[in-house]
Design a protein around this motif. Sequence first.
Motif, mmCIF file in Angstrom:
data_model
loop_
_atom_site.group_PDB
_atom_site.id
_atom_site.type_symbol
_atom_site.label_atom_id
_atom_site.label_comp_id
_atom_site.label_asym_id
_atom_site.label_seq_id
_atom_site.Cartn_x
_atom_site.Cartn_y
_atom_site.Cartn_z
ATOM 1 N N ILE A 151 16.369 38.016 88.523
ATOM 2 C CA ILE A 151 15.884 39.289 89.080
ATOM 3 C C ILE A 151 14.374 39.379 88.942
ATOM 4 C CG2 ILE A 151 15.890 41.792 88.720
ATOM 5 C CD1 ILE A 151 18.874 41.521 87.931
ATOM 6 N N GLN A 152 13.857 38.974 87.784
ATOM 7 C CA GLN A 152 12.409 39.057 87.559
ATOM 8 C C GLN A 152 11.655 37.938 88.266
ATOM 9 O OE1 GLN A 152 11.478 40.484 83.263
ATOM 10 N NE2 GLN A 152 13.568 39.657 83.143
ATOM 11 N N ARG A 153 12.378 36.921 88.746
ATOM 12 C CA ARG A 153 11.751 35.807 89.453
ATOM 13 C C ARG A 153 11.624 36.060 90.953
ATOM 14 N NH1 ARG A 153 15.244 32.227 87.991
ATOM 15 N NH2 ARG A 153 16.137 31.726 90.025
ATOM 16 N N VAL A 154 12.272 37.109 91.440
ATOM 17 C CA VAL A 154 12.241 37.411 92.866
ATOM 18 C C VAL A 154 10.806 37.582 93.347
ATOM 19 C CG1 VAL A 154 12.738 39.219 94.556
ATOM 20 C CG2 VAL A 154 14.532 38.421 93.035
ATOM 21 N N GLU A 155 10.506 36.933 94.459
ATOM 22 C CA GLU A 155 9.166 37.030 95.043
ATOM 23 C C GLU A 155 9.134 38.246 95.975
ATOM 24 O OE1 GLU A 155 8.265 33.370 96.951
ATOM 25 O OE2 GLU A 155 8.549 32.170 95.154
ATOM 26 N N ARG A 156 8.688 39.350 95.425
ATOM 27 C CA ARG A 156 8.756 40.597 96.185
ATOM 28 C C ARG A 156 7.696 40.697 97.277
ATOM 29 N NH1 ARG A 156 10.186 41.430 91.213
ATOM 30 N NH2 ARG A 156 8.062 41.772 90.483
ATOM 31 N N ASP A 157 6.769 39.747 97.294
ATOM 32 C CA ASP A 157 5.765 39.737 98.355
ATOM 33 C C ASP A 157 6.159 38.814 99.493
ATOM 34 O OD1 ASP A 157 5.552 37.404 96.973
ATOM 35 O OD2 ASP A 157 3.360 37.421 96.830
ATOM 36 N N ARG A 158 7.452 38.504 99.593
ATOM 37 C CA ARG A 158 7.952 37.625 100.639
ATOM 38 C C ARG A 158 7.482 38.102 102.010
ATOM 39 N NH1 ARG A 158 14.168 38.118 101.106
ATOM 40 N NH2 ARG A 158 13.492 40.153 101.861
ATOM 41 N N THR A 159 7.011 37.171 102.826
ATOM 42 C CA THR A 159 6.537 37.534 104.168
ATOM 43 C C THR A 159 7.628 37.376 105.219
ATOM 44 O OG1 THR A 159 5.692 35.271 104.481
ATOM 45 C CG2 THR A 159 4.148 36.935 103.638
ATOM 46 N N ALA A 160 8.586 36.454 105.002
ATOM 47 C CA ALA A 160 9.661 36.249 105.972
ATOM 48 C C ALA A 160 10.604 37.447 105.971
ATOM 49 C CB ALA A 160 10.428 34.977 105.636
ATOM 50 N N ASP A 161 10.936 37.932 107.137
ATOM 51 C CA ASP A 161 11.816 39.083 107.268
ATOM 52 C C ASP A 161 13.243 38.583 107.509
ATOM 53 O OD1 ASP A 161 13.187 41.390 107.834
ATOM 54 O OD2 ASP A 161 11.675 42.205 109.189
ATOM 55 N N PRO A 162 14.172 38.823 106.570
ATOM 56 C CA PRO A 162 15.545 38.321 106.753
ATOM 57 C C PRO A 162 16.231 38.925 107.971
ATOM 58 C CG PRO A 162 15.464 39.915 104.960
ATOM 59 C CD PRO A 162 14.035 39.608 105.332
ATOM 60 N N ARG A 163 15.744 40.061 108.442
ATOM 61 C CA ARG A 163 16.383 40.708 109.579
ATOM 62 C C ARG A 163 16.222 39.905 110.863
ATOM 63 N NH1 ARG A 163 14.209 46.516 107.500
ATOM 64 N NH2 ARG A 163 12.442 45.159 107.062
ATOM 65 N N LEU A 164 15.173 39.110 110.952
ATOM 66 C CA LEU A 164 15.020 38.242 112.122
ATOM 67 C C LEU A 164 16.107 37.173 112.142
ATOM 68 C CD1 LEU A 164 11.129 37.766 112.175
ATOM 69 C CD2 LEU A 164 12.529 39.312 113.569
ATOM 70 N N ARG A 165 16.445 36.630 110.974
ATOM 71 C CA ARG A 165 17.519 35.639 110.876
ATOM 72 C C ARG A 165 18.851 36.277 111.257
ATOM 73 N NH1 ARG A 165 18.132 31.494 107.125
ATOM 74 N NH2 ARG A 165 15.870 31.288 107.347
ATOM 75 N N LEU A 166 19.097 37.492 110.748
ATOM 76 C CA LEU A 166 20.359 38.160 111.040
ATOM 77 C C LEU A 166 20.494 38.500 112.520
ATOM 78 C CD1 LEU A 166 20.937 40.575 108.019
ATOM 79 C CD2 LEU A 166 21.712 38.237 108.354
ATOM 80 N N GLN A 167 19.391 38.846 113.138
ATOM 81 C CA GLN A 167 19.437 39.141 114.571
ATOM 82 C C GLN A 167 19.886 37.914 115.355
ATOM 83 O OE1 GLN A 167 15.689 40.411 116.259
ATOM 84 N NE2 GLN A 167 16.667 41.305 118.048
#
Length: 384
Positions: A348-364
């Motif tokens: 949980i503390q290792r999560v990269e919260r500044d991720r630029t990739a949007d997972p919603r594009l993959r789901l679309q």
Amino acid sequence: MGKVYYLAWLTSPGTEVKDFLISPAGQNKAWYIAGKLAKAVPGLEIISLAERSARWGFFPAQRVLWGQGAYFRSFWGFGKPGRVTRRLHRWLRQAQLAWFLAGLGPEDTVVAYHSLLTAEILLRAKAARGFRLVMELEELYQNAVPCTPRERAAENSITQAADGYLLAARSLTKKIPAGRPFAVINGNYALPERGEPAAPASDGRIHCLYAGTFEPAKQGAQRAVEAAEFLPENYCVHICGFGTPEQVENIQQKIAQVQSRTRCEIRYEGLLTGTPYEEMLARCQIGLDTLAVDGRFVETSFPSKILVYLSHGLHVVSGGIPPVRESEVSDLLTYYQSQTPQAVAAAIQRVERDRTADPRLRLQALDEKAGREIRQLMEQVQNL
């Protein structure tokens, strides 16, 4: 050309999930498949086997327009104040289903959400009436819950008897006959409708959400609570979901015990559906898929909560069971390396919260692919 029927556990339009004895996760996936089928085949009829949770009352059968040219249909039922009436109602529901299937013919197609309650009925009706059958396999229940020899035999038979398959995980391809048409749909890939956005949390803390079953065998809620003990005070863990009254009481007691040992706040949210659930997702940054990874059921099931989290833009922490690692969203997740609360907290503390990739594009993209593959599957089965 015959008709296509989708047999599943669904609420009737305009009713709350909590008014029915169904799984919210199963409801979410079934509505998604129903929508894709309605676009793929004309004149779809959605046949609901969902039972009301009310103890009293009479509930008439329904047949209403659902949308996209599809109709929603349910059988009649009654309230169940005790054990005898529950058994009577179950017998009635099975009798109604058998009567319905007896009216079908070789030109018709049934897409059926797999259940131990319907396996034998479907097998007998298919043998007698010769309709085409597409089984929607979310998991093999004999790997997840205690089953009688008769139930195991029926489940094994139904997984071999279908003409086509909708599979929740690619690993389920090992359980079906080679050469049969199939499509792998992990869950609901649809993005939430864009309305007035809910306000994200603004208290400076990192909010994590576990949403799902409280079933002890799957360990998901318990492990999420235990991980909170090893998170600092700038984290907050929300627990929402469903279970038996005993399971709900146990998870609340677990929260109280762990809360006394940690400065990370743990909030029990109860069962959230609809708008309250959407608002909770909007307030959180991290979604927790902390289900057990060492049970037999993990080999053939995909946690649908992962796609819900991703569709709302959350980062996801997961144990990385094979169906998840083999999925097309595997690279979007953060995995913990051992089945300990400390390892979950570290991930949980290792999560990269500044991720630029949007997972919603993959789901679309996956949503569009699911529509194509379901259409192709239905064409293959109907042309047999």
